[in-house]
Design a protein around this motif. Structure first.
Motif, PDB file in Angstrom:
ATOM      1  N   GLU A  34      16.681  18.334 -34.962  1.00 18.07           N
ATOM      2  CA  GLU A  34      15.470  18.924 -35.707  1.00 18.07           C
ATOM      3  C   GLU A  34      14.527  19.712 -34.564  1.00 18.07           C
ATOM      4  OE1 GLU A  34      14.021  17.062 -38.996  1.00 18.07           O
ATOM      5  OE2 GLU A  34      15.438  15.097 -38.875  1.00 18.07           O
ATOM      6  N   THR A  35      14.359  20.879 -35.259  1.00 17.97           N
ATOM      7  CA  THR A  35      13.387  21.613 -35.142  1.00 17.97           C
ATOM      8  C   THR A  35      12.161  21.405 -35.223  1.00 17.97           C
ATOM      9  OG1 THR A  35      14.902  23.131 -33.989  1.00 17.97           O
ATOM     10  CG2 THR A  35      12.516  24.173 -34.502  1.00 17.97           C
ATOM     11  N   TYR A  36      10.554  20.912 -34.850  1.00 13.38           N
ATOM     12  CA  TYR A  36       9.894  21.313 -35.631  1.00 13.38           C
ATOM     13  C   TYR A  36       8.461  21.682 -35.314  1.00 13.38           C
ATOM     14  CZ  TYR A  36      11.029  16.123 -36.301  1.00 13.38           C
ATOM     15  OH  TYR A  36      11.879  15.196 -36.992  1.00 13.38           O
ATOM     16  N   THR A  37       7.602  22.541 -36.433  1.00 13.38           N
ATOM     17  CA  THR A  37       6.843  23.594 -35.905  1.00 13.38           C
ATOM     18  C   THR A  37       5.189  22.498 -35.540  1.00 13.38           C
ATOM     19  OG1 THR A  37       6.213  23.356 -37.969  1.00 13.38           O
ATOM     20  CG2 THR A  37       7.462  24.473 -37.948  1.00 13.38           C
ATOM     21  N   ILE A  38       4.627  23.040 -35.125  1.00 14.13           N
ATOM     22  CA  ILE A  38       3.273  22.617 -34.296  1.00 14.13           C
ATOM     23  C   ILE A  38       2.536  22.179 -35.209  1.00 14.13           C
ATOM     24  CG2 ILE A  38       1.135  23.188 -33.622  1.00 14.13           C
ATOM     25  CD1 ILE A  38       2.738  24.964 -31.346  1.00 14.13           C
ATOM     26  N   ASP A  39       2.398  22.836 -36.257  1.00 14.27           N
ATOM     27  CA  ASP A  39       1.934  22.675 -37.508  1.00 14.27           C
ATOM     28  C   ASP A  39       2.822  20.629 -38.034  1.00 14.27           C
ATOM     29  OD1 ASP A  39      -0.050  24.257 -38.121  1.00 14.27           O
ATOM     30  OD2 ASP A  39       1.096  25.439 -39.452  1.00 14.27           O
ATOM     31  N   THR A  40       4.233  20.841 -38.158  1.00 16.09           N
ATOM     32  CA  THR A  40       4.430  19.588 -38.340  1.00 16.09           C
ATOM     33  C   THR A  40       4.128  18.562 -37.459  1.00 16.09           C
ATOM     34  OG1 THR A  40       6.177  20.700 -39.046  1.00 16.09           O
ATOM     35  CG2 THR A  40       6.984  18.489 -38.787  1.00 16.09           C
ATOM     36  N   LEU A  41       4.434  18.800 -36.022  1.00 17.65           N
ATOM     37  CA  LEU A  41       4.324  17.510 -35.165  1.00 17.65           C
ATOM     38  C   LEU A  41       2.507  17.049 -35.235  1.00 17.65           C
ATOM     39  CD1 LEU A  41       5.991  19.099 -32.166  1.00 17.65           C
ATOM     40  CD2 LEU A  41       6.317  17.023 -33.175  1.00 17.65           C
TER      41      LEU A  41
ATOM     42  N   ARG B 297       1.865  14.897 -38.698  1.00 21.73           N
ATOM     43  CA  ARG B 297       3.068  13.128 -38.362  1.00 21.73           C
ATOM     44  C   ARG B 297       1.364  13.207 -37.469  1.00 21.73           C
ATOM     45  NH1 ARG B 297       8.798  12.833 -38.904  1.00 21.73           N
ATOM     46  NH2 ARG B 297       8.200  10.950 -36.880  1.00 21.73           N
ATOM     47  N   ILE B 298       1.392  13.203 -36.188  1.00 23.81           N
ATOM     48  CA  ILE B 298       0.189  12.523 -35.103  1.00 23.81           C
ATOM     49  C   ILE B 298      -0.866  12.315 -36.011  1.00 23.81           C
ATOM     50  CG2 ILE B 298      -1.306  13.258 -33.287  1.00 23.81           C
ATOM     51  CD1 ILE B 298       0.475  15.613 -32.013  1.00 23.81           C
ATOM     52  N   ARG B 299      -0.994  13.240 -36.949  1.00 25.49           N
ATOM     53  CA  ARG B 299      -2.863  12.046 -37.259  1.00 25.49           C
ATOM     54  C   ARG B 299      -1.868  11.062 -38.497  1.00 25.49           C
ATOM     55  NH1 ARG B 299      -3.297  17.616 -37.868  1.00 25.49           N
ATOM     56  NH2 ARG B 299      -2.442  17.580 -40.414  1.00 25.49           N
ATOM     57  N   LEU B 300      -0.864  11.506 -39.362  1.00 30.47           N
ATOM     58  CA  LEU B 300      -0.067  10.278 -39.821  1.00 30.47           C
ATOM     59  C   LEU B 300      -0.146   9.223 -39.019  1.00 30.47           C
ATOM     60  CD1 LEU B 300       2.398  11.879 -42.059  1.00 30.47           C
ATOM     61  CD2 LEU B 300       0.379  10.905 -42.808  1.00 30.47           C
ATOM     62  N   LEU B 301       0.150   8.807 -37.526  1.00 29.27           N
ATOM     63  CA  LEU B 301       0.596   8.397 -37.116  1.00 29.27           C
ATOM     64  C   LEU B 301      -0.697   7.633 -36.637  1.00 29.27           C
ATOM     65  CD1 LEU B 301       3.192   9.272 -35.144  1.00 29.27           C
ATOM     66  CD2 LEU B 301       3.479   7.264 -36.341  1.00 29.27           C
TER      67      LEU B 301
END
Length: 111
Positions: free
Chosen positions: A2-9, A12-16
């Motif tokens: 999978e390729t993640y965009t910076i926004d997606t990453l 995910r960081i905020r969720l974690l």
């Protein structure tokens, strides 16, 4: 792969990070509860409650008797045998205080 965009990453960081904050809060609450349960007064109260449940003491009279015995034991442990009137007065006050404190219902048993 999978390729993640910076926004997606970042999302995910905020969720974690939010999950980590929630878990830390839960751990802190558990530590506070454990610390509260390990206070001497709460240990005594919990012991009295367990004795009452095990032996089947349901009446207030029986619970009061257990509280009086614990107060008496507290006096004997702290003061022991003494000819000093001041120590005996202190021991009696201690016995009275412990008996009253132990006989009061515990906050967690109200819930």
């Amino acid at each position: 792969m999978e390729t993640y965009t910076i926004d997606t990453l970042n999302q995910r960081i905020r969720l974690l990070e939010n999950r980590q904050d929630r878990e830390w809060c839960a751990i802190k609450e558990e530590i506070d509860e454990i610390r509260d349960n390990l206070k001497p007064l709460n240990l005594i109260r919990n012991t009295v409650e367990e004795i009452n449940e095990t032996v089947g003491f349901k009446s207030n009279l029986a619970q009061s008797a257990v509280s009086i015995v614990i107060g008496y034991l507290a006096k004997k442990i702290v003061v022991g045998k003494s000819d000093s009137k001041i120590k005996n007065i202190f021991g009696t006050l201690l016995q009275f205080a412990v008996t009253n404190i132990v006989s009061k219902p515990h906050e967690s048993s109200k819930e």
